[in-house]
Design a protein around this motif. Structure first.
Motif, PDB file in Angstrom:
ATOM      1  N   ILE A  67      13.399  89.246  52.855  1.00  0.00           N
ATOM      2  CA  ILE A  67      13.145  90.214  53.937  1.00  0.00           C
ATOM      3  C   ILE A  67      12.251  89.585  55.004  1.00  0.00           C
ATOM      4  CG2 ILE A  67      11.935  92.359  54.498  1.00  0.00           C
ATOM      5  CD1 ILE A  67      12.943  93.461  51.810  1.00  0.00           C
ATOM      6  N   VAL A  68      11.164  88.939  54.564  1.00  0.00           N
ATOM      7  CA  VAL A  68      10.230  88.338  55.524  1.00  0.00           C
ATOM      8  C   VAL A  68      10.889  87.167  56.248  1.00  0.00           C
ATOM      9  CG1 VAL A  68       8.029  87.129  55.754  1.00  0.00           C
ATOM     10  CG2 VAL A  68       8.192  89.119  54.258  1.00  0.00           C
ATOM     11  N   ARG A  74       5.734  90.602  61.173  1.00  0.00           N
ATOM     12  CA  ARG A  74       5.102  91.798  61.730  1.00  0.00           C
ATOM     13  C   ARG A  74       5.680  93.098  61.173  1.00  0.00           C
ATOM     14  NH1 ARG A  74       4.955  92.577  68.135  1.00  0.00           N
ATOM     15  NH2 ARG A  74       7.156  92.090  67.776  1.00  0.00           N
ATOM     16  N   ALA A  75       6.988  93.328  61.331  1.00  0.00           N
ATOM     17  CA  ALA A  75       7.584  94.585  60.880  1.00  0.00           C
ATOM     18  C   ALA A  75       7.525  94.745  59.359  1.00  0.00           C
ATOM     19  CB  ALA A  75       9.021  94.703  61.386  1.00  0.00           C
ATOM     20  N   PRO A  76       7.918  93.736  58.560  1.00  0.00           N
ATOM     21  CA  PRO A  76       7.812  93.891  57.110  1.00  0.00           C
ATOM     22  C   PRO A  76       6.383  94.125  56.624  1.00  0.00           C
ATOM     23  CG  PRO A  76       9.306  92.106  57.620  1.00  0.00           C
ATOM     24  CD  PRO A  76       8.650  92.491  58.917  1.00  0.00           C
ATOM     25  N   ALA A  77       5.400  93.394  57.197  1.00  0.00           N
ATOM     26  CA  ALA A  77       4.015  93.578  56.770  1.00  0.00           C
ATOM     27  C   ALA A  77       3.520  94.977  57.101  1.00  0.00           C
ATOM     28  CB  ALA A  77       3.113  92.534  57.428  1.00  0.00           C
ATOM     29  N   SER A 117       4.139  88.124  53.207  1.00  0.00           N
ATOM     30  CA  SER A 117       3.707  88.088  54.608  1.00  0.00           C
ATOM     31  C   SER A 117       2.402  87.328  54.774  1.00  0.00           C
ATOM     32  CB  SER A 117       3.550  89.516  55.145  1.00  0.00           C
ATOM     33  OG  SER A 117       4.769  90.221  55.100  1.00  0.00           O
ATOM     34  N   VAL A 118       1.458  87.572  53.870  1.00  0.00           N
ATOM     35  CA  VAL A 118       0.169  86.889  53.939  1.00  0.00           C
ATOM     36  C   VAL A 118       0.349  85.381  53.766  1.00  0.00           C
ATOM     37  CG1 VAL A 118      -2.033  86.570  52.735  1.00  0.00           C
ATOM     38  CG2 VAL A 118      -1.213  88.873  53.231  1.00  0.00           C
ATOM     39  N   MET A 119       1.118  84.986  52.759  1.00  0.00           N
ATOM     40  CA  MET A 119       1.303  83.561  52.504  1.00  0.00           C
ATOM     41  C   MET A 119       2.057  82.872  53.644  1.00  0.00           C
ATOM     42  SD  MET A 119      -0.375  82.921  49.903  1.00  0.00           S
ATOM     43  CE  MET A 119      -1.297  83.956  48.774  1.00  0.00           C
ATOM     44  N   LYS A 120       3.043  83.540  54.209  1.00  0.00           N
ATOM     45  CA  LYS A 120       3.762  82.934  55.326  1.00  0.00           C
ATOM     46  C   LYS A 120       2.890  82.885  56.573  1.00  0.00           C
ATOM     47  CE  LYS A 120       8.232  82.689  57.535  1.00  0.00           C
ATOM     48  NZ  LYS A 120       9.650  83.093  57.490  1.00  0.00           N
TER      49      LYS A 120
END
Length: 436
Positions: A67-68, A74-77, A117-120
């Motif tokens: 998904i990310v 932005r949107a997924p997080a 999201s954080v890791m990316k």
């Protein structure tokens, strides 16, 4: 907005979301008894409630990565953080236990997206030289969320029912989700040594990549090792630690929550420094084996030692927390065991295995103590004997760690080039072929 300010704003927003998510992950350890009283359920049902977070989080690891990669950060997080808030509200307002089960499930769903999201975000907003340190800082922030869910939360329970606490966290998560949606932005192309990414549709996470990862025995061995250390520790830091200490080892409940809090400190601060120490000593394997050995010894001590003093029991949990801090080294070993294009998939697979172990231990331990307990009370002996479950898993993790192959580049004579990535992987098994 200046680039540095944008970098720190995005990192701060996502880190706060990570902090709140880890609070929810470990909150059942402190809130177990009031939640059980509210819904009039026993240990098996309580273990099932707490493990819902980990079941869903586990199953969503690889889909969340896709998904990310497909829709950016932005949107997924933002959606993931909002789901954490909705899940907290569902649990607090649930009219029945069956409905309450949906709360941790939504939190687990949201946290799977927040984690990726954080890791990316760390990967695209920070240089490769700073990535390890920033990841350690991120895990320290997550550990602070875990710590807040223990002794500080126990203090809050003295002045407030558990439901308002979760409703406040729900409101904070919703506000945070809106802020992420408005203010998070990807870095300009090549700003930090990476191509433009973050809000673009990357073609990764294919079935071919997954197939190439699951064919590597090294990945499964590292997964087994981390499951033995972190999977078992998370299960008790997140649910059964406080009840175990209070029912089986004579801790007053507030003291038990404080002991679990202190066991999370070496996990958090160790995560910050152990990766750098591994780099300095030029080894991954030694850290993985040492951590697995410490974890196995601590669990076996808790199972077979009768009449342990509270201090000895607390030391065991401190050692369990310390052994879990090697997760940074294990993730580095995973990254060094596969081609660069497979790193995300490999990390998601290993992380999935760890939290699957946590879910199994949380539910299985609850089932064991419920099955062995009398109809009227839960004896301390039952809580202690059932520890054979995490002990067995940690021993299996140690056996897996002993077979892990070193991934840190070997030093070469000055007149020879340093060992390259493919040479390292040559020690890990059959080489990848293009298209694997």
């Amino acid at each position: 907005m200046k680039l540095r300010a944008q970098q720190m704003l995005g990192y701060t927003l996502l880190s706060v979301a990570f902090f709140i998510g880890f609070f929810h992950r470990f909150a059942p350890a402190t809130f177990a008894e009031p939640i059980a009283r509210t819904f009039d359920v026993g240990s098996t049902a309580l273990g099932g409630l707490a493990s819902m977070h980990f079941w869903v989080y586990t199953l969503m690891q690889i889909p969340a990565g896709m998904i990310v990669d497909r829709y950016g950060i932005r949107a997924p997080a933002s959606v993931g953080t909002a789901l954490v808030g909705v899940g907290a509200a569902v649990l607090a307002l649930a009219p029945s236990f069956a409905f309450a089960m949906c709360g941790p499930a939504l939190v687990g769903f949201g946290m799977s997206i927040v984690f990726v999201s954080v890791m990316k975000n760390n990967a695209i907003w920070f240089t490769r030289q700073r990535f390890g340190f920033v990841t350690g800082c991120t895990l320290l922030i997550a550990a602070m969320g875990s710590i807040a869910s223990e002794a500080p939360a126990a203090l809050l329970l003295r002045v407030s029912p558990w439901q308002p606490i979760f409703l406040i966290l729900s409101a904070l998560s919703i506000v945070l989700a809106v802020l992420i949606g408005f203010f998070w932005r990807p870095p300009p192309a090549d700003s930090f040594g990476h191509p433009a990414a973050g809000d673009k549709k990357d073609r990764v996470g294919s079935f071919a990549t997954m197939r190439s990862v699951i064919r590597r025995p090294q990945i499964w061995l590292i997964m087994l090792a981390i499951s033995g250390t972190n999977g078992t520790f998370y299960a008790f830091a997140g649910l059964w630690g406080t009840p175990l200490l209070s029912h089986s080892f004579g801790f007053e409940r507030g003291t038990a929550a404080l002991a679990m809090t202190l066991s999370l400190l070496p996990y958090g601060f160790g995560s910050l420094f152990v990766g750098q120490l591994s780099d300095k000593l030029r080894t991954r394997r030694a850290f993985i084996i040492a951590a697995s050995g410490v974890s196995a010894l601590a669990w076996v001590w808790l199972v077979f030692t009768h009449g342990s003093t509270p201090v000895a029991v607390w030391v065991c949990f401190v050692l369990l927390g310390l052994s879990s801090s090697q997760v940074v080294v294990s993730f580095a070993a995973v990254k060094e065991s596969v081609p660069a294009e497979s790193t995300g998939t490999a990390l998601s697979l290993v992380n999935m295995g760890v939290f699957l172990t946590t879910a199994v231990v949380q539910f299985g331990y609850g089932w064991l103590i419920a099955s062995a307990a009398t109809a009227h009370t839960l004896s301390g002996e039952v809580y202690r004997v059932a520890l054979w479950l995490p002990a067995a898993i940690s021993i299996a993790g140690l056996l897996g760690a002993l077979k892990v192959v070193e991934t840190f580049p070997r030093p070469q004579p000055q007149n020879q080039p340093a060992e390259n990535e493919m040479a390292i992987r040559g020690r890990l098994g059959p080489p990848y072929r293009n298209g694997d």
